[in-house]
Every structure is written in C-alpha cells, then in structure tokens.
Design a protein around this motif. Structure first.
Motif, PDB file in Angstrom:
ATOM      1  N   ALA A  65      87.621 -10.120 111.639  1.00 35.95           N
ATOM      2  CA  ALA A  65      88.930 -11.618 111.152  1.00 35.95           C
ATOM      3  C   ALA A  65      89.832 -11.470 111.044  1.00 35.95           C
ATOM      4  O   ALA A  65      90.740 -12.417 111.554  1.00 35.95           O
ATOM      5  CB  ALA A  65      87.794 -11.834 109.940  1.00 35.95           C
TER       6      ALA A  65
ATOM      7  N   LYS B  56      91.619 -11.722 114.458  1.00 31.38           N
ATOM      8  CA  LYS B  56      91.642 -13.151 115.041  1.00 31.38           C
ATOM      9  C   LYS B  56      92.919 -14.042 114.377  1.00 31.38           C
ATOM     10  O   LYS B  56      93.381 -14.809 115.053  1.00 31.38           O
ATOM     11  CB  LYS B  56      90.382 -14.018 114.715  1.00 31.38           C
ATOM     12  CG  LYS B  56      89.449 -12.760 116.214  1.00 31.38           C
ATOM     13  CD  LYS B  56      88.184 -13.506 115.388  1.00 31.38           C
ATOM     14  CE  LYS B  56      86.863 -13.386 114.547  1.00 31.38           C
ATOM     15  NZ  LYS B  56      85.577 -13.129 114.697  1.00 31.38           N
TER      16      LYS B  56
ATOM     17  N   ALA C  52      92.178 -13.878 121.465  1.00 35.55           N
ATOM     18  CA  ALA C  52      91.075 -13.855 120.106  1.00 35.55           C
ATOM     19  C   ALA C  52      89.802 -14.663 120.835  1.00 35.55           C
ATOM     20  O   ALA C  52      88.541 -14.296 119.723  1.00 35.55           O
ATOM     21  CB  ALA C  52      92.038 -15.213 119.655  1.00 35.55           C
TER      22      ALA C  52
ATOM     23  N   ILE D 118      86.595 -13.771 119.459  1.00 34.99           N
ATOM     24  CA  ILE D 118      85.414 -14.657 119.207  1.00 34.99           C
ATOM     25  C   ILE D 118      83.871 -14.961 120.472  1.00 34.99           C
ATOM     26  O   ILE D 118      82.749 -14.885 120.079  1.00 34.99           O
ATOM     27  CB  ILE D 118      86.182 -16.045 119.946  1.00 34.99           C
ATOM     28  CG1 ILE D 118      87.054 -15.868 118.271  1.00 34.99           C
ATOM     29  CG2 ILE D 118      85.521 -17.041 119.218  1.00 34.99           C
ATOM     30  CD1 ILE D 118      88.116 -17.188 118.729  1.00 34.99           C
TER      31      ILE D 118
ATOM     32  N   GLU E 153      82.188 -12.052 118.996  1.00 37.41           N
ATOM     33  CA  GLU E 153      81.958 -11.202 117.690  1.00 37.41           C
ATOM     34  C   GLU E 153      81.602 -13.091 116.790  1.00 37.41           C
ATOM     35  O   GLU E 153      80.521 -12.322 116.164  1.00 37.41           O
ATOM     36  CB  GLU E 153      83.408 -10.693 117.049  1.00 37.41           C
ATOM     37  CG  GLU E 153      84.069  -9.077 117.395  1.00 37.41           C
ATOM     38  CD  GLU E 153      84.633  -9.048 116.682  1.00 37.41           C
ATOM     39  OE1 GLU E 153      85.005  -9.901 115.152  1.00 37.41           O
ATOM     40  OE2 GLU E 153      85.464  -7.586 117.111  1.00 37.41           O
TER      41      GLU E 153
ATOM     42  N   SER F 277      82.443 -16.548 115.504  1.00 34.13           N
ATOM     43  CA  SER F 277      84.115 -16.087 114.239  1.00 34.13           C
ATOM     44  C   SER F 277      83.691 -17.622 113.820  1.00 34.13           C
ATOM     45  O   SER F 277      82.764 -18.395 114.214  1.00 34.13           O
ATOM     46  CB  SER F 277      85.160 -17.091 115.264  1.00 34.13           C
ATOM     47  OG  SER F 277      86.559 -17.223 114.511  1.00 34.13           O
TER      48      SER F 277
ATOM     49  N   LEU G 148      88.737 -20.673 112.564  1.00 34.55           N
ATOM     50  CA  LEU G 148      89.516 -19.836 112.719  1.00 34.55           C
ATOM     51  C   LEU G 148      88.880 -20.233 114.445  1.00 34.55           C
ATOM     52  O   LEU G 148      90.395 -20.623 115.249  1.00 34.55           O
ATOM     53  CB  LEU G 148      88.764 -18.716 113.029  1.00 34.55           C
ATOM     54  CG  LEU G 148      89.646 -17.624 112.057  1.00 34.55           C
ATOM     55  CD1 LEU G 148      88.359 -16.346 112.115  1.00 34.55           C
ATOM     56  CD2 LEU G 148      90.737 -17.677 112.264  1.00 34.55           C
ATOM     57  N   ILE G 149      88.116 -20.508 114.943  1.00 38.93           N
ATOM     58  CA  ILE G 149      88.156 -21.349 116.821  1.00 38.93           C
ATOM     59  C   ILE G 149      89.032 -23.491 116.764  1.00 38.93           C
ATOM     60  O   ILE G 149      90.323 -23.029 117.387  1.00 38.93           O
ATOM     61  CB  ILE G 149      86.850 -22.362 116.246  1.00 38.93           C
ATOM     62  CG1 ILE G 149      85.368 -21.247 116.939  1.00 38.93           C
ATOM     63  CG2 ILE G 149      86.174 -23.007 117.532  1.00 38.93           C
ATOM     64  CD1 ILE G 149      83.892 -20.742 116.595  1.00 38.93           C
TER      65      ILE G 149
ATOM     66  N   HIS H 164      92.243 -22.069 116.332  1.00 42.01           N
ATOM     67  CA  HIS H 164      93.149 -21.849 118.286  1.00 42.01           C
ATOM     68  C   HIS H 164      93.086 -22.748 119.086  1.00 42.01           C
ATOM     69  O   HIS H 164      93.812 -22.812 119.199  1.00 42.01           O
ATOM     70  CB  HIS H 164      91.956 -20.223 118.659  1.00 42.01           C
ATOM     71  CG  HIS H 164      92.287 -19.292 117.731  1.00 42.01           C
ATOM     72  ND1 HIS H 164      93.272 -18.433 118.454  1.00 42.01           N
ATOM     73  CD2 HIS H 164      91.638 -18.817 117.134  1.00 42.01           C
ATOM     74  CE1 HIS H 164      93.708 -17.562 117.504  1.00 42.01           C
ATOM     75  NE2 HIS H 164      92.584 -17.320 116.585  1.00 42.01           N
TER      76      HIS H 164
END
Length: 185
Positions: free
Chosen positions: A72, A75, A101, A105, A108, A110, A114-115, A118
C-alpha cells in the motif's frame, strides 16, 4: 498521536497537523518505532499538494521513499508522486507512475480509496491532454466510488467539476458546482 494527526488532517487544521506530525516523528525516532513514518510522510505530502506546496511535498515524498518499497505504501507513494508531477506539468511521468501503480493493483489488489485516487489523478492528466470525454468518464467512476466513500472523494469530484467548468468558460455551471461543493463537500 497518529489518530490525532489524521483527525487534524481531515478537519483542515494544517498547522496543528504539521505540529502533531513533527511530534509523532520525534517520538517514533526516539523510541525506534518507525512503522508509521511512511504514512505520516504521505499525509504531509498530501496536505502540501492540496495547498500547492509541491517543493515541501517532494521533500516528504523523498523521506517516504524508504517506506514505499512495496504494498500500500508503494501505491500511495506513486499516487502522490504522480500528483506532484501533475502539478509540475510532467504528464509523461504521471502516466509512468499510474502504470506502475496499476501493475501493483492488478497483482495485489487495493483498497477502493487508492483505486479512486488513481482515477482522480488520471482524469486530471487526461484533461490536461485535452481528452475531456475520457477525463469525464474516469471522474464518473470516482463519483461511483464516492457513493461508498463520500468523505474521501465527494469534495474532489465536485471541485474538479467546478474547475473544469470554469476552464471551459462556463461560469454558470462552474458556480453551480461550487455551490454544491460548499453545501455537500
């Protein structure tokens, strides 16, 4: 102190936030508890980017880098660093960091915030490239995420809609979005 700094950050008390973060970092250094430093540096970078202080944000991103090697924190680092690139007009670097990123994502997973972050970054980069339709499509995705995480994204969506309307010369629409921002944001 971590919870206190986050509370100050979310409530917009910038100077108190900066002071609490300095105190937290001093305690962490003294006690050898550095696990939260990456997040603290990220919070400072985020605040400084919000107020247009890219230089100070970059300084804190540099301090965050040792904590941002994976997961995290990586990211978050890429998103904040991309935001600084955006503020400096370095669109190619924004796209490079967004791609890094998204690779992480996809590998892993996310958290939704965070999505959404972005998507916000990419929508602004698209807008700067003159790709308004694509920018609006991504902002619409953020608006959907804002239904789940309104405290995190509602302000950003309304702010960008107002900003873009004013950039397009549509004072009436820009003012409407600003009024909604003040009322709902």
């Amino acid at each position: 102190l971590i919870a206190e700094s986050m509370s100050l950050w979310y409530s917009g008390q910038a100077e108190d936030f900066r002071s609490t973060v300095r105190e937290s970092l001093d305690i962490a250094e003294r006690e050898g508890l550095l696990v939260w430093n990456g997040i603290l540096y990220a919070q400072v970078a985020h605040l400084e980017l919000m107020v247009g202080n890219t230089k100070v944000a970059r300084d804190h991103l540099e301090l965050m880098l040792p904590f941002a090697r994976f997961g995290a924190n990586k990211k978050i680092y890429l998103g904040l660093s991309g935001w600084a690139d955006l503020a400096e007009g370095n669109i190619d670097r924004v796209w490079q960091k967004c791609q890094q990123a998204w690779d992480i994502i996809e590998a892993e997973g996310s958290p939704m915030f965070l999505i959404g972050g972005h998507y916000l970054l990419e929508s602004q980069a698209l807008r700067m490239e003159g790709r308004q339709t694509e920018a609006e499509e991504l902002l619409a995705k953020v608006e959907v995420i804002a239904q789940v995480l309104p405290w995190y994204f509602r302000f950003s969506v309304l702010f960008l809609r107002a900003q873009w309307a004013f950039q397009d010369g549509d004072e009436e629409r820009g003012t409407t979005w600003l009024r909604r921002l003040v009322k709902e944001g």
